[in-house]
Design a protein around this motif. Structure first.
Motif, PDB file in Angstrom:
ATOM      1  N   ASP A 230     -36.050 -17.721  11.191  1.00 55.52           N
ATOM      2  CA  ASP A 230     -37.040 -17.973  12.229  1.00 55.52           C
ATOM      3  C   ASP A 230     -36.412 -18.781  13.352  1.00 55.52           C
ATOM      4  O   ASP A 230     -36.177 -19.977  13.218  1.00 55.52           O
ATOM      5  N   THR A 231     -36.148 -18.116  14.455  1.00 62.97           N
ATOM      6  CA  THR A 231     -35.669 -18.829  15.647  1.00 62.97           C
ATOM      7  C   THR A 231     -36.793 -19.531  16.385  1.00 62.97           C
ATOM      8  O   THR A 231     -36.551 -20.365  17.250  1.00 62.97           O
ATOM      9  N   ASP A 235     -40.790 -18.979  21.966  1.00 66.59           N
ATOM     10  CA  ASP A 235     -41.040 -20.425  21.856  1.00 66.59           C
ATOM     11  C   ASP A 235     -39.944 -21.012  20.974  1.00 66.59           C
ATOM     12  O   ASP A 235     -40.179 -21.469  19.855  1.00 66.59           O
ATOM     13  N   LEU A 236     -38.745 -21.007  21.498  1.00 62.64           N
ATOM     14  CA  LEU A 236     -37.532 -21.253  20.724  1.00 62.64           C
ATOM     15  C   LEU A 236     -37.516 -22.632  20.084  1.00 62.64           C
ATOM     16  O   LEU A 236     -37.830 -23.638  20.729  1.00 62.64           O
ATOM     17  N   LYS A 237     -37.128 -22.668  18.809  1.00 59.81           N
ATOM     18  CA  LYS A 237     -36.961 -23.942  18.119  1.00 59.81           C
ATOM     19  C   LYS A 237     -35.739 -24.665  18.679  1.00 59.81           C
ATOM     20  O   LYS A 237     -34.759 -24.024  19.084  1.00 59.81           O
ATOM     21  N   PRO A 238     -35.712 -26.000  18.636  1.00 63.49           N
ATOM     22  CA  PRO A 238     -34.459 -26.711  18.884  1.00 63.49           C
ATOM     23  C   PRO A 238     -33.476 -26.421  17.762  1.00 63.49           C
ATOM     24  O   PRO A 238     -33.867 -26.051  16.652  1.00 63.49           O
ATOM     25  N   SER A 239     -32.195 -26.575  18.045  1.00 64.75           N
ATOM     26  CA  SER A 239     -31.179 -26.199  17.060  1.00 64.75           C
ATOM     27  C   SER A 239     -31.351 -26.948  15.751  1.00 64.75           C
ATOM     28  O   SER A 239     -31.135 -26.381  14.668  1.00 64.75           O
ATOM     29  N   SER A 240     -31.752 -28.215  15.815  1.00 67.45           N
ATOM     30  CA  SER A 240     -31.916 -28.997  14.583  1.00 67.45           C
ATOM     31  C   SER A 240     -32.999 -28.412  13.690  1.00 67.45           C
ATOM     32  O   SER A 240     -32.921 -28.493  12.460  1.00 67.45           O
ATOM     33  N   ALA A 241     -34.022 -27.803  14.304  1.00 64.61           N
ATOM     34  CA  ALA A 241     -35.122 -27.232  13.528  1.00 64.61           C
ATOM     35  C   ALA A 241     -34.771 -25.867  12.949  1.00 64.61           C
ATOM     36  O   ALA A 241     -35.478 -25.367  12.081  1.00 64.61           O
ATOM     37  N   MET A 242     -33.677 -25.267  13.431  1.00 65.43           N
ATOM     38  CA  MET A 242     -33.262 -23.971  12.891  1.00 65.43           C
ATOM     39  C   MET A 242     -32.369 -24.101  11.666  1.00 65.43           C
ATOM     40  O   MET A 242     -32.144 -23.119  10.953  1.00 65.43           O
ATOM     41  N   THR A 300     -58.386  -8.593  16.936  1.00 65.07           N
ATOM     42  CA  THR A 300     -57.380  -8.826  17.964  1.00 65.07           C
ATOM     43  C   THR A 300     -56.988 -10.297  17.947  1.00 65.07           C
ATOM     44  O   THR A 300     -57.837 -11.184  17.813  1.00 65.07           O
ATOM     45  N   VAL A 301     -55.680 -10.550  18.101  1.00 62.56           N
ATOM     46  CA  VAL A 301     -55.137 -11.900  17.924  1.00 62.56           C
ATOM     47  C   VAL A 301     -54.354 -12.300  19.165  1.00 62.56           C
ATOM     48  O   VAL A 301     -53.345 -11.667  19.519  1.00 62.56           O
ATOM     49  N   GLU A 302     -54.796 -13.361  19.830  1.00 62.36           N
ATOM     50  CA  GLU A 302     -54.053 -13.922  20.952  1.00 62.36           C
ATOM     51  C   GLU A 302     -52.929 -14.806  20.417  1.00 62.36           C
ATOM     52  O   GLU A 302     -53.142 -15.611  19.510  1.00 62.36           O
ATOM     53  N   ILE A 303     -51.741 -14.654  20.989  1.00 59.80           N
ATOM     54  CA  ILE A 303     -50.583 -15.416  20.541  1.00 59.80           C
ATOM     55  C   ILE A 303     -50.514 -16.732  21.303  1.00 59.80           C
ATOM     56  O   ILE A 303     -50.256 -16.760  22.518  1.00 59.80           O
ATOM     57  N   GLY A 304     -50.737 -17.810  20.589  1.00 67.68           N
ATOM     58  CA  GLY A 304     -50.650 -19.140  21.196  1.00 67.68           C
ATOM     59  C   GLY A 304     -49.257 -19.715  21.138  1.00 67.68           C
ATOM     60  O   GLY A 304     -48.889 -20.549  21.975  1.00 67.68           O
ATOM     61  N   ASN A 305     -48.459 -19.268  20.163  1.00 65.03           N
ATOM     62  CA  ASN A 305     -47.105 -19.787  20.005  1.00 65.03           C
ATOM     63  C   ASN A 305     -46.332 -18.820  19.116  1.00 65.03           C
ATOM     64  O   ASN A 305     -46.758 -18.541  17.992  1.00 65.03           O
ATOM     65  N   THR A 306     -45.206 -18.322  19.602  1.00 65.28           N
ATOM     66  CA  THR A 306     -44.451 -17.342  18.816  1.00 65.28           C
ATOM     67  C   THR A 306     -43.752 -17.975  17.617  1.00 65.28           C
ATOM     68  O   THR A 306     -43.230 -17.251  16.755  1.00 65.28           O
ATOM     69  N   ASP A 307     -43.743 -19.300  17.536  1.00 63.96           N
ATOM     70  CA  ASP A 307     -43.154 -19.974  16.380  1.00 63.96           C
ATOM     71  C   ASP A 307     -44.146 -20.104  15.225  1.00 63.96           C
ATOM     72  O   ASP A 307     -43.832 -20.690  14.197  1.00 63.96           O
ATOM     73  N   ALA A 308     -45.328 -19.551  15.385  1.00 63.98           N
ATOM     74  CA  ALA A 308     -46.306 -19.498  14.288  1.00 63.98           C
ATOM     75  C   ALA A 308     -46.427 -18.048  13.826  1.00 63.98           C
ATOM     76  O   ALA A 308     -47.511 -17.489  13.731  1.00 63.98           O
ATOM     77  N   GLU A 309     -45.256 -17.462  13.544  1.00 62.82           N
ATOM     78  CA  GLU A 309     -45.192 -16.029  13.242  1.00 62.82           C
ATOM     79  C   GLU A 309     -45.567 -15.696  11.815  1.00 62.82           C
ATOM     80  O   GLU A 309     -46.004 -14.586  11.520  1.00 62.82           O
TER      81      GLU A 309
END
Length: 458
Positions: A230-231, A235-242, A300-309
């Protein structure tokens, strides 16, 4: 049965005494002699996980002390395998805690992740305590090790295709069927959110679908989040969170471990396992914040944040699981950091509307020393997921109760199942403990296996 266990009660074996920190002097008083004197010389205080070898008068091994500290950790026997010389051992004196926990802890102490370094070693052996089923403990340990290995493997070697291969291996070992819907076929089969989350990866997304058991048995369906890396998407994660995102398929690893146990035990269920296996990557065709996705359920689902995939791929899989109106749906997912903020890494929350099921889970968790904690599906927070342009937003717009709102989102996709429970696990041990090295961890598996055995065992 694992070769670290022996059932021969008549053979010679070195005794291992378990002592809490306040019991060391009592042990010395009842075992006067050179061994007791050595305890004082060594400064042993019964610290949790501390192992003290007791010499005999000729330079051999007279026995072993295992410190239990305050006695709150039932798996401290995990410290023994690495600390003991080869040979046969038996637990002596009064046991603290369940004998099965002592045996399981010993087995955990033999785990090593050796795919890239290290080698197999010979371990000491433990005479099984009275009444402990060595075959059963061995099966549980093997399933735990499989889950740990899957989580510990980096995403380059545990992508969606590799996860599917692992599921197929589990299915093949037990005579289960395993079908995979791959890539754009997900759109034809109406799994649009699984496809949307995984389409930006160079490795195609897929839905793994395993079935086992007689057709008219009670239906139990397991759903596991299989986000192999999960990148964060756009809504890109910081490197430490990856750094730990290879573990984001921990839910899939745990349901595979649970499925393996169910099938090995021959429980009387019609088992189904659904794993949406994807990578959440960044590319020109990645799904975007603000997009509206169709779902399998028609919501139907609105995307609020792509990091909640994770909740998106789970939602499509849950809708399919629910279509058969099973007796029980269990989903497991490394879903939210909010769960860790609330309960820490060692205590996974679970969510269910079913009071009886919640009580069963709590009882099984206590019986297996596999801690979990019930959290509320608090309906007043459901409105936090309102969307102005779609049926629902998949995240709330505030910082509060993130694990609760994620569970409430998933709950919308289950209507027909007789019972449903969602586990928001961490799937990782961030701090080493005896038998539990830093790395992937199977959480909730032993508790759920115990529950299913009680319900559907012979």
């Amino acid at each position: 049965m694992l070769d670290i266990f022996i059932s021969n009660k008549d053979g010679a074996a070195t005794p291992v005494w378990q002592v809490r920190s306040g019991e060391v002097q009592d042990w010395c008083t009842s075992h006067a002699g050179a061994a007791a004197a050595w305890v004082g010389t060594s400064g042993f205080k019964g610290e949790a996980g501390k192992v003290l070898l007791l010499p005999d008068g000729s330079g051999g091994l007279a026995g072993v002390l295992l410190g239990l500290g305050d006695g709150s950790d039932p798996l401290l026997t995990g410290a023994l395998p690495a600390a003991l010389p080869q040979g046969d051992y038996r637990l002596a004196g009064a046991l603290h805690g369940a004998p099965a926990d002592a045996a399981f802890g010993f087995a955990l102490g033999t785990y090593r992740f050796t795919r890239y370094s290290g080698s197999k070693r010979d371990w000491p052996r433990l005479i099984l305590p009275e009444g402990v089923n060595g075959e059963e403990i061995s099966r549980i340990a093997a399933a735990t090790f499989m889950a740990r290995d899957l989580i510990n493997t980096p995403a380059a070697d545990m992508g969606p295709a590799d996860l599917a291969a692992a599921a197929e291996a589990v299915a093949g070992a037990h005579g289960a069927t395993c079908d995979v819907i791959l890539g754009d076929a997900l759109l034809d089969a109406d799994y649009p959110m699984i496809h949307a989350v995984g389409r930006a990866s160079t490795v195609a997304p897929r839905l793994i679908d395993m079935r086992w058991g007689r057709a008219d048995a009670p239906r139990v369906t397991l759903v596991g989040k299989g986000v192999c890396f999960d990148t964060g998407g756009l809504d890109l994660k910081p490197s430490s969170a990856m750094l730990l995102m290879k573990k984001d398929m921990g839910g899939a690893a745990c349901v595979l471990a649970l499925a393996q146990l169910v099938m090995a035990a021959g429980l009387d269920v019609r088992l189904r396992v659904l794993i949406p296996a994807v990578e959440n990557s960044v590319a020109g065709n990645a799904f975007r914040p603000g997009d509206v996705l169709q779902s399998r359920k028609g919501i139907t689902v609105e995307i609020g944040n792509t990091d909640a995939e994770g909740r998106l791929v789970l939602a499509d899989a849950l809708a399919e699981a629910d279509s058969e109106a099973p007796d029980l749906i269990i989903d497991m997912a490394t879903l939210t950091g909010a769960a860790r903020t609330a309960l820490g890494p060692d205590l996974p929350p679970f969510y269910t509307d079913e009071e009886g099921l919640a009580a069963e889970i709590a009882s099984s968790a206590a019986a297996t020393s596999d801690p979990v904690w019930r959290m509320p599906l608090w309906r007043p927070y459901d409105g936090w997921l309102d969307s102005k342009i779609a049926d629902v937003n998949h995240v709330s717009d505030g910082p509060f109760a993130g694990s609760v709102t994620a569970a409430l989102f998933l709950r919308r996709f289950v209507e027909r199942a007789a019972a449903y429970v969602h586990f928001d696990i961490y799937g990782w041990a961030p701090k080493a403990k005896p038998g539990r090295p830093v790395g992937g961890e199977a959480q909730g598996v032993r508790a759920l296996y115990d529950l299913l055995k009680r319900r559907y065992g012979a």
